[in-house]
Design a protein around this motif. Structure first.
Motif, short mmCIF file in Angstrom:
data_model
loop_
_atom_site.label_atom_id
_atom_site.label_comp_id
_atom_site.label_asym_id
_atom_site.label_seq_id
_atom_site.Cartn_x
_atom_site.Cartn_y
_atom_site.Cartn_z
N ALA A 118 73.44 8.56 -29.34
CA ALA A 118 72.75 7.96 -30.25
C ALA A 118 74.39 7.32 -31.14
O ALA A 118 75.11 7.86 -31.19
N ALA A 119 74.29 6.23 -31.70
CA ALA A 119 75.47 5.63 -32.47
C ALA A 119 75.75 6.62 -33.73
O ALA A 119 74.87 7.25 -34.15
N ASP A 149 70.44 9.30 -37.46
CA ASP A 149 69.66 10.53 -37.67
C ASP A 149 68.47 10.79 -36.54
O ASP A 149 67.40 10.08 -36.51
N PRO A 150 68.80 11.67 -35.46
CA PRO A 150 67.86 11.41 -34.54
C PRO A 150 66.60 12.33 -34.71
O PRO A 150 65.51 12.51 -34.09
N ALA A 178 76.74 10.43 -31.68
CA ALA A 178 78.42 10.09 -31.44
C ALA A 178 79.02 10.72 -32.82
O ALA A 178 78.37 10.48 -33.61
N GLY A 179 80.29 11.19 -32.56
CA GLY A 179 80.92 11.61 -33.77
C GLY A 179 80.61 13.36 -33.99
O GLY A 179 80.95 13.73 -34.95
#
Length: 428
Positions: free
Chosen positions: A350-351, A355-356, A229-230
């Protein structure tokens, strides 16, 4: 007619309430053609409805005009009730004046009696007392007359005011009726205009159906399996004409849908899908019909690449998403068709700040709907369209989204068999 125009709503319903799709016969099956033909009114019926709405509106306008004229009359001073009220008021004023004079006469008579001295004769005293008694009697009569005149005046004023209030109420109701009739008229006119627009767009040779074309393919590459996200991510959509014939116009289709991790809360307003191409390099938002500009033409064996950009607002919660792609073609000779299936590429959200790490690209759903028993459906066919939901193998967190993806694939597989260019007054 663009084949997947209705699918955006269907996919959204599938993602938020997949059980609904499980309970519905897939893909617009015409098991009851006669009944289905009544679901949507014809142009002639809409024209009659628009004419009736216009007549109702005209009547409402006339009624409002008459009500306004009646209100103006009621508010004037020349109506019978207004004249009666004015007369009653005048009588009341005269009665009040007479009572005031009579009361003053009593005061004067009492003063005259009190002013008599001891030297006054009996005749003078008797005359003064008689004058006081007569004045008091006259004052009582004047008071009674005033009370009666005041009551009649109040009654007359109320009658006049009631008439005016009723006229005002009638006018207000007439205005509301006119507003409602205007809203109905606009709705009827819009429905007729939309139907005519659809008829013009969908018009073609009678009996000509759009057909599935498995060699028209749409493939997404570079879409991460996890999007934070973002952030914004870019990926590619390739549309390929694998047939041996040129397609005069090809319309790429894309749709993105997202929910929170429960799969129950729609967060579509937080995800945004854009596209650009060699012919249109500026980023464009995928429109409400989820089609992009036509590729015109797409020659046999050729492909076209479309740049895609997915943006997820920073306020988006962790959740799940799916991007559907497909393509439809239309030829100058009236033939048309499209990809048999909607390809669904699932990804996790992911929020913001997560860091994915290294993530793989999103993969298309691996199981296609079973369309072995599907046949191109004509206007007289009553055969049901059957399909099976895709099994994506996703994690439990994305189970609802995966289920919806499979349902959407089933819808896409059947849609091309029943959507057609229609002559005026018929329904697919």
């Amino acid at each position: 007619m663009k084949i997947r125009r209705i699918l955006a709503t269907a996919v959204a319903a599938a993602v938020t309430t997949p059980v609904l799709l499980l309970s519905v016969t897939p893909a617009f099956a015409e098991t009851k053609p006669a009944a289905q033909s009544q679901d949507k009114p014809s142009i002639a019926e809409l024209e009659l409805a628009a004419a009736a709405a216009q007549a109702a509106y005209d009547d409402a306008v006339a009624a409002q005009s008459a009500a306004y004229a009646a209100l103006e009359t009621a508010m004037s001073d020349t109506t019978p009730l207004a004249l009666a009220a004015a007369a009653a008021h005048a009588v009341a004023v005269d009665a009040a004046t007479a009572k005031t004079a009579a009361d003053q006469a009593v005061v004067d008579a009492q003063a005259a009696l009190d002013a008599l001295t001891d030297t006054a004769t009996d005749e003078e005293r008797t005359a003064a007392e008689t004058a006081l008694t007569d004045a008091q009697a006259a004052a009582t009569t004047a008071a009674e007359a005033k009370t009666d005149a005041d009551a009649k005046n109040a009654e007359a004023q109320d009658a006049r005011d009631d008439e005016r209030v009723e006229a005002a109420r009638t006018y207000d109701q007439a205005k509301k009726a006119t507003a409602a009739a205007l809203a109905d008229k606009k709705a009827a006119d819009e429905a007729l205009a939309q139907a005519k627009e659809e008829e013009a767009e969908e018009g073609g040779e009678e009996g000509e159906d759009c057909v599935p074309e498995s060699k028209l393919t749409t493939v997404v590459t570079g879409l991460p399996a996890t999007v934070v996200a973002g952030t914004k991510v870019k990926f590619n959509l390739r549309v390929t004409n694998g047939t041996d014939k040129t397609m005069d116009e090809v319309f790429p289709f894309a749709y993105v849908h997202a929910t929170d991790t429960s799969g129950l809360k729609d967060i579509d307003d937080l995800v945004h899908l854009q596209w650009s191409s060699a012919s249109n390099s500026k980023w464009q938002t995928v429109d409400n019909e989820h089609y992009m500009d036509a590729i015109s033409p797409l020659k046999a064996g050729a492909h076209a690449d479309i740049k895609m950009r997915l943006t997820i607002d920073a306020s988006a919660p962790a959740g799940n998403g799916v991007t559907f792609v497909a393509g439809d073609y239309f030829n100058d000779n009236g033939s048309c068709g499209g990809t048999p299936d909607l390809e669904g590429y699932e990804f996790m959200i992911a929020a913001a700040g997560t860091d994915p790490g290294d993530v793989d690209d999103a993969k298309p759903s691996t199981t296609k709907p079973n369309t072995s028993d599907l046949q191109p459906q004509t206007g007289t066919s009553a055969s049901p369209v059957n399909g099976t939901l895709a099994s994506t193998g996703s994690s439990p967190a994305t189970s609802q989204l995966a289920l919806a993806s499979g349902a959407a694939l089933a819808i896409g597989a059947g849609a091309v068999f029943v959507v057609r260019r229609r002559k005026a007054g018929t329904h697919a």
